[in-house]
Design an enzyme around this catalytic site. Structure first.
Site, PDB file in Angstrom:
ATOM      1  N   LYS A 196      10.367 -50.229  17.726  1.00  0.00           N
ATOM      2  CA  LYS A 196      10.126 -51.260  16.792  1.00  0.00           C
ATOM      3  C   LYS A 196       9.268 -52.130  17.053  1.00  0.00           C
ATOM      4  O   LYS A 196       9.628 -52.861  18.194  1.00  0.00           O
ATOM      5  CB  LYS A 196      11.589 -51.642  16.249  1.00  0.00           C
ATOM      6  N   ARG A 206      12.338 -59.985   5.366  1.00  0.00           N
ATOM      7  CA  ARG A 206      13.182 -61.248   5.935  1.00  0.00           C
ATOM      8  C   ARG A 206      13.460 -62.203   4.857  1.00  0.00           C
ATOM      9  O   ARG A 206      14.479 -62.720   4.776  1.00  0.00           O
ATOM     10  CB  ARG A 206      12.152 -62.038   6.816  1.00  0.00           C
ATOM     11  N   GLU A 234      10.203 -46.155  25.440  1.00  0.00           N
ATOM     12  CA  GLU A 234      11.362 -46.574  24.762  1.00  0.00           C
ATOM     13  C   GLU A 234      12.264 -45.461  23.890  1.00  0.00           C
ATOM     14  O   GLU A 234      13.317 -45.104  24.259  1.00  0.00           O
ATOM     15  CB  GLU A 234      11.135 -47.367  23.537  1.00  0.00           C
ATOM     16  N   LYS A 249       9.048 -47.831  13.702  1.00  0.00           N
ATOM     17  CA  LYS A 249       9.001 -48.641  12.777  1.00  0.00           C
ATOM     18  C   LYS A 249       7.859 -49.840  13.152  1.00  0.00           C
ATOM     19  O   LYS A 249       8.079 -50.542  14.094  1.00  0.00           O
ATOM     20  CB  LYS A 249      10.428 -49.244  12.665  1.00  0.00           C
ATOM     21  N   SER A 275       8.863 -53.042   4.341  1.00  0.00           N
ATOM     22  CA  SER A 275       8.602 -53.900   3.160  1.00  0.00           C
ATOM     23  C   SER A 275       7.415 -54.141   3.037  1.00  0.00           C
ATOM     24  O   SER A 275       6.750 -54.291   1.713  1.00  0.00           O
ATOM     25  CB  SER A 275       9.495 -55.122   3.465  1.00  0.00           C
TER      26      SER A 275
END
Ligand SMILES: [Zn+2]
Length: 324
Positions: A196, A206, A234, A249, A275
């Site tokens: 991420k 947000r 990761e 992401k 988004s």
């Protein structure tokens, strides 16, 4: 074989040939719809930065989930907007918090819809960071792990089908796995937000989730956009800790990372079409600058082509209609 023997245009000549040799096909089965839920009743508040997306109350959310299920979409992922926020994000793991209430309402209406919950503290902390903040302003990794595990267990108790930790704390998958196992949820799968990135493409979210940090930014825990090799560390770390699904992401600006993730694991790979990616398409389409439907489908197809099995997207509902 070279030109003139080879003519790749031969198989592009008509729609039937194109259909027969198409390598990547998006399916409604690939899609997950993100949803925002807040307290109250009869709430349906449009999110200005994400046209066609809303903040719901549990009752209206359950009706929306019926529509989503009716379109053939297999899963939703929930983000909560709590009644109150505090430094420790206590509403994140309250047994009567907004997410447990929402899960109950959805499960009453749509028992077989897969309900995924985002597991993080940023929507519930007054400072907006994804964990416990120390006096010097840094986020305390290990203290946060305990709370994330409690949050996941509270979602599991409420009936969630899958939990998705997104805080980018080191060790979060292991912490959730042992917390869930200790509470008897041995069969609860974990979808890890593995790579991420600290991305400006989260901006509209947000606003939607009211979760912008009050001070500083998330660069000390989310990944640097320049790094792809670190993303594989990761991903591998999350696999080693017991992740059932790994995620990248955002998606569109990180297709190389999705491809590389696909290469190093046979686990299902998810990608979050975030988004900002959605808002850019909607804004340009709204201005008549591009064909919103074709561009959205091209983007979703590219995410699948890069190697994602699962795509979390705000386009899910419209994409399901277009695919039908
Ligand atoms: Zn967070």
């Amino acid at each position: 074989m070279a030109f003139p023997e080879t003519r790749l245009r031969r198989l592009r000549r008509n729609p039937t040939f194109r259909r027969m040799v198409r390598e990547t096909e998006l399916s409604v089965d690939d899609l997950i719809m993100p949803l925002f839920v807040r307290a109250g009743a009869d709430v349906k508040l449009e999110i200005r930065s994400m046209p066609g997306n809303y903040q719901w109350s549990p009752d209206t959310l359950a009706q929306e989930c019926k529509r989503i299920e009716g379109l053939g979409i297999p899963a939703v992922i929930l983000f909560g907007i709590p009644d109150s926020k505090d430094p420790d994000g206590t509403q994140a793991y309250a047994h009567d918090g907004i997410i447990p209430r929402a899960i109950g309402a959805i499960k009453d209406a749509c028992p077989t819809l897969c309900v995924i919950t985002d597991v993080c503290l940023c929507e519930y902390t007054d400072h907006g960071h994804c964990g416990i903040v120390l006096e010097d302003g840094t986020v305390d990794n290990d203290a946060t792990l305990e709370l994330l595990a409690k949050e996941a267990v509270s979602h599991a108790r409420a009936g969630a089908d899958l939990v998705a930790p997104s805080s980018m704390m080191d060790g979060q998958i292991a912490a959730l796995r042992s917390g869930l196992d200790d509470a008897g949820f041995l069969n609860m799968p974990i979808m890890a937000y593995s790579a991420k990135y600290s991305s400006a493409l989260f901006g509209p979210f947000r606003i939607a989730a009211d979760s912008a940090p009050e001070f500083g930014d998330r660069r000390s825990y989310q990944m640097d956009p320049g790094n792809a090799r670190e993303a594989m560390l990761e991903v591998q770390s999350d696999i080693d800790q017991g992740a059932d699904i790994v995620m990248v992401k955002p998606a569109l600006a990180y297709l190389d990372v999705i491809r590389e993730t696909r290469r190093i694991t046979d686990l299902p790979v998810a990608a979050y079409n975030v988004s900002g990616e959605y808002a850019m398409v909607k804004a340009a389409a709204g201005n008549g600058w591009l064909d919103g439907q074709r561009v959205a489908m091209e983007i979703l197809g590219s995410i699948k082509r890069a190697g994602a099995d699962i795509i979390i997207t705000y386009h899910a509902k419209e994409a399901a209609r277009w695919l039908a």
